[in-house]
Motif scaffolding. Structure first.
Motif, short mmCIF file in Angstrom:
data_model
loop_
_atom_site.label_atom_id
_atom_site.label_comp_id
_atom_site.label_asym_id
_atom_site.label_seq_id
_atom_site.Cartn_x
_atom_site.Cartn_y
_atom_site.Cartn_z
N VAL A 1 0.86 -1.18 0.00
CA VAL A 1 0.00 0.00 0.00
C VAL A 1 0.90 1.23 0.00
O VAL A 1 1.93 1.25 0.66
N GLY A 2 0.50 2.26 -0.72
CA GLY A 2 1.22 3.53 -0.67
C GLY A 2 2.16 3.77 -1.83
O GLY A 2 2.75 4.84 -1.92
N PRO B 1 -9.03 -2.95 -2.08
CA PRO B 1 -9.75 -1.99 -1.23
C PRO B 1 -9.40 -0.54 -1.57
O PRO B 1 -8.39 -0.25 -2.20
N GLY B 2 -10.24 0.36 -1.10
CA GLY B 2 -10.10 1.78 -1.38
C GLY B 2 -8.75 2.39 -1.04
O GLY B 2 -8.32 3.34 -1.67
N LYS B 3 -8.04 1.84 -0.05
CA LYS B 3 -6.74 2.42 0.34
C LYS B 3 -5.73 2.34 -0.79
O LYS B 3 -4.72 3.05 -0.78
N TYR B 4 -5.96 1.53 -1.80
CA TYR B 4 -5.08 1.42 -2.96
C TYR B 4 -5.46 2.39 -4.08
O TYR B 4 -4.63 2.76 -4.89
N HIS B 5 -6.72 2.77 -4.15
CA HIS B 5 -7.27 3.41 -5.34
C HIS B 5 -6.55 4.68 -5.76
O HIS B 5 -6.36 4.91 -6.95
N ARG B 6 -6.11 5.52 -4.83
CA ARG B 6 -5.48 6.77 -5.23
C ARG B 6 -4.09 6.55 -5.83
O ARG B 6 -3.49 7.46 -6.38
N HIS B 7 -3.61 5.32 -5.76
CA HIS B 7 -2.28 5.00 -6.29
C HIS B 7 -2.35 4.23 -7.61
O HIS B 7 -1.31 3.79 -8.11
#
Length: 139
Positions: free
Chosen positions: A81-82, A109-115
């Motif tokens: 992630v990140g 999951p959403g925590k990946y989407h901005r990347h």
């Protein structure tokens, strides 16, 4: 050679078989790209944990579209992630008509989407290895 290792970056590849891993680590991918030397900064692994060790800066998902969803589901907890996660496959999944990007959005999951990013455009491994120009876009 490809740009990242030429610039001194270490590149790790997740190979789906030990045989291909061993070929790459011996200096030539005889199965998929015979006749081309593998740069010394490229190292292949069969373990996603080894390929995506904690210092990974970018993940390129160079997986045929028909196998991408299964890879994402199977390895969800192991994808870092990140850092940017880039879909490099082209086409649509048979049965769902989803693109690789749509599969990434649906399975991670959403925590990946901005990347997320997608690499698109005509590129062929042999032409890249020969140093021929190619045009791709990352969005």
């Amino acid at each position: 050679p490809p740009a990242r290792p030429r610039r001194g970056s270490d590149v790790r590849i997740l190979s789906h078989t030990a045989a291909v891993r061993d070929e790459i680590n011996a200096g030539e991918n005889k199965t998929y790209l015979p006749g081309y030397e593998v740069h010394a900064n490229i190292e292949a692994h069969t373990s996603i944990e080894d390929a995506c060790s904690p210092d990974v800066q970018i993940v390129l998902l160079v997986i045929p579209t028909q196998f991408l969803r299964r890879f994402l589901v199977t390895n969800l907890a192991k994808i870092p992630v990140g850092c940017p996660v880039v879909a490099c496959a082209k086409g649509f999944e048979v049965g769902t008509a989803e693109t690789p990007y749509e599969m990434m959005v649906g399975e991670l999951p959403g925590k990946y989407h901005r990347h997320f990013a997608v690499l698109a455009g005509p590129s062929f491994a042999k032409e890249i290895m020969d140093g021929q120009p190619t045009n791709v876009v990352v969005a």
